[in-house]
Each structure stands twice: as structure tokens, then as C-alpha cells.
Design a protein around this motif. Structure first.
Motif, PDB file in Angstrom:
ATOM      1  N   ASP A 179       0.880  -1.168   0.000  1.00  0.00           N
ATOM      2  CA  ASP A 179       0.000   0.000   0.000  1.00  0.00           C
ATOM      3  C   ASP A 179       0.918   1.218   0.000  1.00  0.00           C
ATOM      4  O   ASP A 179       1.230   1.778   1.038  1.00  0.00           O
ATOM      5  N   ASN A 217       0.710   4.364  -1.041  1.00  0.00           N
ATOM      6  CA  ASN A 217       0.236   5.691  -0.627  1.00  0.00           C
ATOM      7  C   ASN A 217      -0.396   5.684   0.764  1.00  0.00           C
ATOM      8  O   ASN A 217      -0.902   6.694   1.225  1.00  0.00           O
ATOM      9  N   ASN A 237      -3.111   4.457   2.143  1.00  0.00           N
ATOM     10  CA  ASN A 237      -4.545   4.681   2.418  1.00  0.00           C
ATOM     11  C   ASN A 237      -5.251   3.396   2.839  1.00  0.00           C
ATOM     12  O   ASN A 237      -6.466   3.344   2.928  1.00  0.00           O
ATOM     13  N   ILE A 243      -5.446   0.515   1.234  1.00  0.00           N
ATOM     14  CA  ILE A 243      -6.075  -0.255   0.157  1.00  0.00           C
ATOM     15  C   ILE A 243      -5.045  -0.541  -0.927  1.00  0.00           C
ATOM     16  O   ILE A 243      -4.259   0.340  -1.296  1.00  0.00           O
ATOM     17  N   VAL A 244      -5.031  -1.776  -1.411  1.00  0.00           N
ATOM     18  CA  VAL A 244      -4.217  -2.079  -2.585  1.00  0.00           C
ATOM     19  C   VAL A 244      -5.030  -1.710  -3.812  1.00  0.00           C
ATOM     20  O   VAL A 244      -6.074  -2.298  -4.078  1.00  0.00           O
ATOM     21  N   GLU A 245      -4.550  -0.704  -4.540  1.00  0.00           N
ATOM     22  CA  GLU A 245      -5.331  -0.151  -5.647  1.00  0.00           C
ATOM     23  C   GLU A 245      -4.868  -0.685  -6.991  1.00  0.00           C
ATOM     24  O   GLU A 245      -3.840  -1.350  -7.084  1.00  0.00           O
ATOM     25  N   GLU A 250      -1.306  -2.236  -6.956  1.00  0.00           N
ATOM     26  CA  GLU A 250      -0.389  -1.348  -6.233  1.00  0.00           C
ATOM     27  C   GLU A 250       0.726  -2.148  -5.565  1.00  0.00           C
ATOM     28  O   GLU A 250       0.474  -3.142  -4.885  1.00  0.00           O
TER      29      GLU A 250
HETATM   30 CA   LIG Z   1      -3.130   2.272  -1.521  1.00  0.00          CA
END
Ligand SMILES: [Ca+2]
Ligand SMILES: [Ca+2]
Ligand SMILES: [Ca+2]
Ligand SMILES: [Ca+2]
Ligand SMILES: [Zn+2]
Length: 594
Positions: free
Chosen positions: A184, A186, A188, A190-192, A231
Motif C-alpha cells: 500500500d 500511498n 490509504n 487499500i491495494v489499488e 499497487e
Molecule cells: Ca493504496
């Protein structure tokens, strides 16, 4: 400080006056309060699950026993709750219902169903007659999470790759174990997904149906985007991102029935019961042969699954299919939107799955519910009709976005946002559902999921075999020889021994024991219908066994059936007749020879 004191005095005085002036305080009109308050609209991590189990045990110490049955790979306790009423007998003499959840680490709500079940049975003991009876007649073994490593990883982490347990596995055969998990970047939580804008040169475009949906461009056209995967960074510099995360096997393929090696059944590990969690659960099950029902909660799809997991295993014997059909079809009524299916034909082929092992290897009727169906988002017939129209805002391809916007206030979907990636440069990240969407219900719908699935498991528990000895009678044949009739009843749907288990000898046969000081059993037989036999006596096959004081009933006692044991007995005094079934309990009665 001073003002506050005066104020509270004034308020107390006012309340006192109100009480004096008004009618006498009424009895509370609300429902009885619960002893233990638990949340079923919130997801629990492993520590919270265990703490809630301890709170329940402290509140209901007579019935509940929380204990560890073993450790996960990372050393977490696998916590079991036993529910037994000691006043109605020790647990080993009662049919046991085993309920577990969360074997796949990301399939979390099964644990909440387990917790709800313990809570509901205890809070309603003494309030609801059927619940009280069930707790008195049965024993429950409940393990909310059999994969605490997987659950904790899912709860703490960004949610990717959490199906597995955490025994290290080298997914890409480079000699390194779990060296490149998703990150993750960034922060946040969540793996985007990552996309890059390449106007006129891409193979993806934004869908006209909904700006959140990326779609591949048709053949011969160009789009404005390329997709760069999930991500993360390339931790080991092999040119691949996120190619070897924690574990990456399947904890539901490591069981000994129809186990197949990795090249046939991926995720199976090197041999059955290699995983410490599988070994701990199996040791527990084999040490508790009274277990007569299994439920293993998974997600998702809205299914009530039974074995076999693979077609080549062959269909169960007809009597077993009848049992499963009866329960499964009632299950479809108890849990709307769930379909009763056979694993291999209704879902996909599974080799070495848990409920194949419990059915085939341990002779326990077993179900696995796939919790939550997306069908439940829009439930009325009118809305189902609307969904047929592709331009409707709740058409299947876009309905999740509608539901998220208007019912979850946009909390579950993460939109695309610009991001400077350490390896890709200027990109956009997002375009994903957060981890608590899709496979788990919206939080506000989880209590119903818990209740209905629990209700199905309690129904299964109630239909476990239950041996009762009914009417007895004695007829004098001559001298000191008597004919003794004892009715043996199992009013439940499940037989004491499933047909397949009887064929493969995985369950100890039932025993009919005749005990009496000066008594000899000369002959014995079983009569299917006593009234018919007494009206028109016919030849009955004799039990052809050496020791008629200890008759072995290899095929057990069928469901919803009364049979009569007819014993030709020589002697005097009292005779005690005991029917001893591993899975249907033990029952006894006494007759006097006269
Ligand atoms: Ca993320
Ligand atoms: Ca590797
Ligand atoms: Ca791995
Ligand atoms: Ca890599
Ligand atoms: Zn699963």
C-alpha cells in the motif's frame, strides 16, 4: 465544579418530584436486555473475536468453555468454544455440531456468524423453548476462525492476497519465499489498481456506462489508458510486481480425502495435513467422534454446498443424498437467495477439501455455506424487473455503484486519483472496491446474514440423530424364556451412520447391549413394523452374531424411523437394554421378566 454539583442536585430533585407526582414506575416494557452486548455490524480482528469469546464465557460459565485447540503457523491460538449443559450429561454422550469459519483468511463474516451463534444460543437459553431444548440435547463445538493468521493479515493489511494461511510458499520458484507481497504505497489502507494515461495509444478506455469502469477497447481501436496491475513495487528486482505474497496456498485443499498434488490441485501443499491449522482441526475432530454435523462457512455467492468436491469421487449413496436433499431444500427456504448445490457440479471441482474429508473420512454429514449473495442488494420483484433493463441505474453491471452511493454513502468505492509512482512515474491509482465490499455483506445487512445462516446450522444440529428407547413389552414364551420387545426410535432426519460411512467403516457401529445378572439372549432380530408383525407374525432374519448381549449394528439406525428389537431371553429378574451410538447418543431402558 460547584455549579455542576448544584445543577445535578436540582435535576435529581426535579426527577424525584416527577416520580411523586406521576403514576408508579411501570415494569420495563422493552425486550429483556442481553447479558453480553456484541456488535454484528462491524468486522472484528482476531484479538476482538477472542476477547468476545472470553466475555461470553465469563457471562455463561456453566455452559461455555473457550480453549485453544492448537497454534497457527504464526503462533496464534485457534480458539474453540464448546457449548454444553453439564446438567443434561457429558458432551461425549451427545451428538455434537461442529461449526467453523474463515478457513480462507479473507472470508471473514463466517467468524461473525460463529460468534452470533454462541451469543444467540446463550442469550435465548431459558427464553425460547426450542433453543433451550437444543442446548440441552446437543453439544456445539464452534471455532470462529480456523485461519487466524489469514484473518489478521486481512484485517490489518490492505486486503490483497489474504485467502491463504501464512506458511511460506515460493510462488514463483525463485528460491525466495514470500519476497514480493503487494504494498500500500500511498498508505490509504487499500491495494489499488494502477492506470496510466496514454492518449490514443492505450488498450483500455473509460466505460460509457459508468466513469468508474475501465473496459478493453474493441479490436482495431485504440484507447487512452493502459493498466499496470495492482499497487506495489518490485521488491526483488525480477521485473514482476507482487508476484510472491505471504503463503499463497489454499487451506481448503490440504485435507486427506481425494487429496491431489499441486500440479493437479493448485494450493494443495506437499501432503495432506501439512498445515498446522488443518492438523489441529483434524486432531480435534478425530478426538470427538460424537460430532455428527459439520458446517464450514465460506464466502461468497449464496450457496449451501455439499460434497463431493470432484465428479470422479462418485455421487453419495441414495440414502445419503436423500438426507442432504431434505436439509438442503429446507436451507433454501431458511436463507433466501441461497441455492443448495453439489460442489463439483454447482461451483467448481475441489480436491482435498475440508467437507469432503469430514463426510468421507470421518462420516459426518457436512455443509459449507457460501455466505452472502449480491442478489440481496436489490431484493424486491419490482427492482429485479428494473435490473433487466440495461440502461437502468441498477442494471447488473453498474448496480454496485448505485448501491454504494445511496446506501453506503460512497464509503466502499475508491475513485481514481493521480499518483507519483516510484517506478512508473506519473500514474493514477484507485478504481477498486475496498476490502469490505463484494465478498462480505454491507455491515447493516450482516446481522440478518448471521441469523439466517445460524438458523440453518441449528436446524442441521436439531436433525442430528437422537436415539430414544420407547415402548417395551415382555411376553412369556414358556418356562423362563421370554420374548422382549424394545422400540428404538430416531425421530431426526439424519441416520446414526451415513450409508457411505457404513460402507467404508469410518464410524464405529452402533451397539445394542443387553445387561442382566442371570440373563441369556437366545436369539435376536429387528422388526421394522411392530404393529404389522404382531397382527401377522412373519419370519424375521435373526441377528447372526456370536455375542447376542452385544449386538453390532453395522448400518446404524435410519432417520425418522422406529424399529423394534425382539429379543428371546432366558432368565429372570430385570434386564437393561442399552442402545449405544457414537453419533446418536446413548439410550437405555429396563424391563422386568415376568
Ligand atoms: Ca493504496
Ligand atoms: Ca519467490
Ligand atoms: Ca508466497
Ligand atoms: Ca518481484
Ligand atoms: Zn472459501
Amino acid at each position: 465544579m460547584r455549579t455542576r454539583k448544584i445543577l445535578s442536585f436540582v435535576l435529581a430533585g426535579a426527577a424525584g418530584l416527577a416520580l411523586l407526582a406521576g403514576p408508579a414506575p411501570a415494569q420495563k416494557a422493552s425486550d429483556p436486555a442481553f447479558k453480553v452486548k456484541l456488535d454484528f455490524n462491524r468486522w472484528h480482528d482476531v484479538g476482538e473475536l477472542n476477547a468476545d469469546m472470553k466475555r461470553l464465557q465469563a457471562a455463561f460459565p456453566k455452559f461455555l468453555k473457550a480453549e485453544s485447540i492448537g497454534k497457527s503457523y504464526r503462533g496464534r491460538d485457534i480458539m474453540l468454544m464448546t457449548i454444553n449443559n453439564p446438567a443434561t450429561g457429558p458432551e461425549a454422550g451427545k451428538a455434537g455440531m461442529y461449526i467453523e469459519g474463515n478457513v480462507h483468511g479473507n472470508e471473514i463474516q463466517g467468524s461473525e456468524v460463529c460468534l452470533y451463534t454462541i451469543w444467540y444460543l446463550m442469550e435465548n437459553y431459558g427464553r425460547i423453548a426450542d433453543v433451550t431444548r437444543l442446548v440441552d440435547e446437543r453439544v456445539f463445538y464452534i471455532i470462529p476462525t480456523v485461519n487466524p493468521d489469514g484473518r489478521q493479515f486481512f484485517m490489518e493489511g490492505p486486503g490483497g492476497n489474504a485467502r491463504s494461511g501464512h506458511v511460506p510458499v515460493d510462488d514463483d520458484n525463485d528460491g525466495l519465499y514470500d519476497e514480493d507481497p503487494p504494498e500500500d504505497i500511498n498508505g490509504n489502507g487499500i491495494v489499488e489498481q494502477i492506470r496510466m494515461s496514454v492518449p490514443g495509444r492505450g488498450n483500455y478506455r473509460i466505460s460509457r456506462l459508468n466513469p468508474n469502469i475501465m473496459e478493453p477497447v474493441p479490436f482495431g481501436e485504440m484507447g487512452d489508458y493502459i493498466l499496470l496491475g495492482s499497487e506495489g513495487v518490485d521488491n526483488d528486482g525480477d521485473g514482476l510486481v507482487n508476484e510472491d505474497g505471504p503463503g499463497s496456498y489454499d487451506p481448503n485443499r490440504n485435507w486427506a480425502s481425494d487429496w491431489q498434488p499441486n500440479y493437479i490441485q493448485s494450493g494443495a501443499m506437499a501432503y495432506p495435513f501439512q498445515l498446522p491449522e488443518a492438523r489441529a482441526v483434524n486432531d480435534f475432530l478425530t478426538a470427538h467422534p460424537n460430532i455428527s454435523g459439520v458446517q464450514s462457512y465460506h464466502n461468497s455467492g449464496g450457496m449451501i454446498l455439499r460434497g463431493p468436491g470432484a465428479e470422479a469421487t462418485g455421487e453419495y449413496p441414495a440414502a445419503d443424498v436423500r438426507f442432504y436433499d431434505e436439509l438442503g431444500q429446507n436451507g433454501e427456504r431458511i436463507i433466501p437467495f441461497y441455492r443448495y448445490l453439489v460442489i463439483w457440479s454447482g461451483l467448481y471441482t475441489v480436491h482435498g477439501g475440508f467437507i469432503d474429508w469430514t463426510n468421507d473420512g470421518l462420516g459426518i454429514p457436512s455443509f459449507s455455506n457460501e455466505l452472502w449473495s449480491g442478489e440481496q442488494y436489490f431484493t424486491s420483484p419490482g427492482l429485479k424487473d428494473q435490473q433487466q433493463d440495461p440502461s437502468s441505474p441498477i442494471a447488473p453491471s453498474v448496480s454496485r455503484y448505485y448501491f454504494d452511493k445511496y446506501l453506503e454513502f460512497g464509503d466502499e468505492y475508491l475513485e481514481w486519483k493521480p499518483f507519483d509512482h516510484p517506478q512508473f512515474g506519473r500514474v493514477e491509482m484507485g478504481g477498486v472496491w475496498k476490502k469490505f465490499q463484494g465478498r462480505v455483506p454491507p455491515r447493516f445487512m450482516n446481522e440478518e446474514l448471521c441469523h439466517r445462516n445460524m438458523a440453518f446450522s441449528l436446524y442441521q444440529a436439531d436433525e442430528m440423530p437422537l436415539i430414544r428407547l420407547g415402548e417395551t413389552s415382555v411376553e412369556k414364551v414358556g418356562g423362563d424364556v421370554y420374548r422382549v420387545f424394545v422400540d428404538i426410535t430416531n425421530p431426526k432426519v439424519a441416520p446414526t451412520i451415513m450409508a457411505k460411512a457404513a460402507q467404508t467403516n469410518v464410524v464405529r457401529p452402533d451397539l445394542l447391549l443387553v445387561e442382566g445378572k442371570s440373563v441369556q439372549v437366545v436369539a435376536a432380530s429387528f422388526i421394522d413394523n411392530k404393529a404389522l408383525y404382531k397382527a401377522r407374525p412373519s419370519v424375521t432374519p435373526l441377528v447372526d452374531q456370536k455375542d447376542l448381549r452385544r449386538i453390532i449394528v453395522r448400518n446404524g439406525h435410519p432417520g425418522k424411523t422406529t424399529r423394534t428389537a425382539m429379543l428371546l431371553v432366558k432368565g429372570s429378574g430385570t434386564v437393561s437394554v442399552v442402545y449405544d451410538s457414537v453419533k446418536g447418543g446413548k439410550a437405555s431402558t429396563t424391563v422386568t421378566l415376568h
